[in-house]
Design a protein around this motif. Structure first.
Motif, PDB file in Angstrom:
ATOM      1  N   LEU A   1       0.889  -1.377   0.057  1.00  0.00           N
ATOM      2  CA  LEU A   1       0.059  -0.073   0.058  1.00  0.00           C
ATOM      3  C   LEU A   1       0.773   1.250  -0.022  1.00  0.00           C
ATOM      4  O   LEU A   1       0.510   2.151  -0.736  1.00  0.00           O
ATOM      5  CB  LEU A   1      -0.957  -0.090   1.030  1.00  0.00           C
ATOM      6  N   SER A   2       1.864   1.150   0.803  1.00  0.00           N
ATOM      7  CA  SER A   2       2.814   2.320   0.872  1.00  0.00           C
ATOM      8  C   SER A   2       3.512   2.662  -0.554  1.00  0.00           C
ATOM      9  O   SER A   2       3.881   3.778  -1.071  1.00  0.00           O
ATOM     10  CB  SER A   2       3.940   2.215   1.883  1.00  0.00           C
ATOM     11  N   LEU A   3       4.016   1.483  -0.992  1.00  0.00           N
ATOM     12  CA  LEU A   3       4.713   1.726  -2.489  1.00  0.00           C
ATOM     13  C   LEU A   3       3.759   2.187  -3.618  1.00  0.00           C
ATOM     14  O   LEU A   3       3.972   2.908  -4.410  1.00  0.00           O
ATOM     15  CB  LEU A   3       5.300   0.403  -2.845  1.00  0.00           C
ATOM     16  N   LEU A   4       2.350   1.692  -3.489  1.00  0.00           N
ATOM     17  CA  LEU A   4       1.378   1.926  -4.333  1.00  0.00           C
ATOM     18  C   LEU A   4       1.019   3.641  -4.320  1.00  0.00           C
ATOM     19  O   LEU A   4       1.078   4.126  -5.345  1.00  0.00           O
ATOM     20  CB  LEU A   4       0.142   1.363  -4.092  1.00  0.00           C
TER      21      LEU A   4
ATOM     22  N   GLY B   1       4.408   9.917  -7.303  1.00  0.00           N
ATOM     23  CA  GLY B   1       5.290  10.385  -8.156  1.00  0.00           C
ATOM     24  C   GLY B   1       4.882  10.952  -9.677  1.00  0.00           C
ATOM     25  O   GLY B   1       5.186  11.776 -10.160  1.00  0.00           O
ATOM     26  N   ILE B   2       3.439  10.119  -9.835  1.00  0.00           N
ATOM     27  CA  ILE B   2       2.564  10.628 -10.925  1.00  0.00           C
ATOM     28  C   ILE B   2       2.374  12.114 -10.765  1.00  0.00           C
ATOM     29  O   ILE B   2       2.481  12.852 -11.582  1.00  0.00           O
ATOM     30  CB  ILE B   2       1.540   9.700 -11.333  1.00  0.00           C
ATOM     31  N   ILE B   3       1.717  12.459  -9.812  1.00  0.00           N
ATOM     32  CA  ILE B   3       1.265  13.770  -9.249  1.00  0.00           C
ATOM     33  C   ILE B   3       2.402  14.711  -9.441  1.00  0.00           C
ATOM     34  O   ILE B   3       2.201  15.758  -9.908  1.00  0.00           O
ATOM     35  CB  ILE B   3       0.515  13.554  -7.789  1.00  0.00           C
TER      36      ILE B   3
ATOM     37  N   GLY C   1       6.955   6.207 -11.256  1.00  0.00           N
ATOM     38  CA  GLY C   1       5.530   6.789 -11.255  1.00  0.00           C
ATOM     39  C   GLY C   1       6.034   8.378 -11.870  1.00  0.00           C
ATOM     40  O   GLY C   1       5.228   8.741 -12.594  1.00  0.00           O
ATOM     41  N   VAL C   2       7.295   8.794 -11.783  1.00  0.00           N
ATOM     42  CA  VAL C   2       7.593  10.096 -12.215  1.00  0.00           C
ATOM     43  C   VAL C   2       7.499  10.195 -13.667  1.00  0.00           C
ATOM     44  O   VAL C   2       7.094  10.838 -14.418  1.00  0.00           O
ATOM     45  CB  VAL C   2       8.647  10.743 -11.561  1.00  0.00           C
ATOM     46  N   LEU C   3       8.296   9.099 -14.229  1.00  0.00           N
ATOM     47  CA  LEU C   3       8.624   8.972 -15.593  1.00  0.00           C
ATOM     48  C   LEU C   3       7.281   8.518 -16.441  1.00  0.00           C
ATOM     49  O   LEU C   3       6.810   9.384 -17.458  1.00  0.00           O
ATOM     50  CB  LEU C   3       9.418   7.934 -16.080  1.00  0.00           C
ATOM     51  N   ILE C   4       6.478   7.898 -15.729  1.00  0.00           N
ATOM     52  CA  ILE C   4       5.187   7.628 -16.358  1.00  0.00           C
ATOM     53  C   ILE C   4       4.288   8.737 -16.467  1.00  0.00           C
ATOM     54  O   ILE C   4       3.610   9.035 -17.217  1.00  0.00           O
ATOM     55  CB  ILE C   4       4.587   6.206 -15.663  1.00  0.00           C
TER      56      ILE C   4
END
Length: 298
Positions: free
Chosen positions: A150-153, A159-161, A218-221
């Motif tokens: 859950l923490s990793l999700l 990262g996406i935000i 997350g950042v890259l995607i």
């Protein structure tokens, strides 16, 4: 020579992304590579060879800048919290006049006036940025990231935000991380990972790598998915978008001061010099970012 110049420009953008309140997108505009950067991201799969030629030196430079400046920012926030936080506030507020000008231009472009919808977008973002730090709790910024699913999700989504704000001129990805309560955790993870690499501490290398890897993916995607959406929003709903950005930016000084616990320095023996230095830095940073914004506008 062109690749070396792009590498150096990428380093500047990397440093900008570490500092809450400084926009990596704004810095890319100032350095004259924003259009190339966004175009390369948007057309990565359609024209991948040319896109990679543009992106690789910039991304490599950004990585170097982030690694090189992480220790510095961690030290400043630890030893000189109030002056550093007030400098961040100056950096944030310095971009407000240009954002307001951009909002006015967006209204004019579509023949609109500031409406209830614009006001709601402003109030919503202002409220989100104000309330989120309070929900995190006073120690949330300092807690380590756990390795449970859950923490990793959550980290992946964060990262996406954060990546969405990294490509928008006038918005700061690190500021969003601070508002969401993850800034210190990410900074501490980077420094811990680098220290573990230097000392050969295998017990720390793997868990820190997992955290940074999940966040980085997350950042890259997020950057690839959101670059086209950003273009669409600014093209079709620019005034509404800038209204929301203004709400976020104007509420951000509260989030900075709350999450860094900067006001605690006012109770220390160094309260007066810290406050005076902080005010000078606030004014100087405001002026610097304001002048930079005026240069972009021209």
């Amino acid at each position: 020579m062109k690749y070396l110049v792009d590498l150096l420009k990428g380093m500047v953008i990397g440093v900008a992304n570490i500092i809450p309140g400084v926009s990596g997108g704004t810095m890319a505009v100032s350095l004259g590579i924003y259009d190339r950067l966004i175009s390369s991201i948007s057309h990565l799969f359609k024209n991948w060879k040319d896109s990679l030629k543009t992106l690789l030196p910039i991304l490599a430079g950004a990585g170097i800048g982030i690694v090189a400046f992480t220790y510095t920012i961690e030290f400043l926030l630890s030893a000189y919290t109030l002056p550093t936080a007030l400098a961040f506030v100056g950096l944030i507020l310095g971009g407000v006049p240009i954002l307001w000008q951009s909002l006015q231009e967006g209204l004019k472009k579509h023949g609109q006036t500031f409406s209830l919808t614009h006001g709601l977008a402003f109030v919503l973002m202002f409220a989100v940025v104000t309330v989120l730090p309070l929900l995190q709790g006073s120690e949330a910024s300092f807690t380590a990231i756990q390795l449970d699913p859950l923490s990793l999700l959550k980290l992946f989504v964060i990262g996406i935000i954060a990546s969405a704000t990294m490509v928008v001129p006038g918005m700061s990805g690190s500021l969003v991380l601070m508002v969401l309560g993850y800034y210190y955790s990410i900074i501490n993870t980077i420094t811990s990972f680098l220290t573990a690499l230097r000392t050969g501490n295998m017990d720390l290398i793997l868990p820190n790598f997992i955290v940074l890897f999940i966040f980085g993916i997350g950042v890259l995607i997020g950057i690839f998915l959101i670059s086209k959406a950003i273009e669409f929003l600014f093209e079709n709903y620019s005034s509404l978008t800038y209204s929301g950005i203004l709400g976020l930016v104007l509420a951000s000084p509260f989030a900075i001061l709350y999450n860094t616990h900067a006001l605690n320095d006012l109770q220390s023996s160094d309260a007066l010099p810290f406050a005076l230095v902080g005010i000078v830095l606030l004014v100087g940073c405001f002026y610097g970012i304001y002048q930079l914004g005026k240069k972009e506008a021209r």
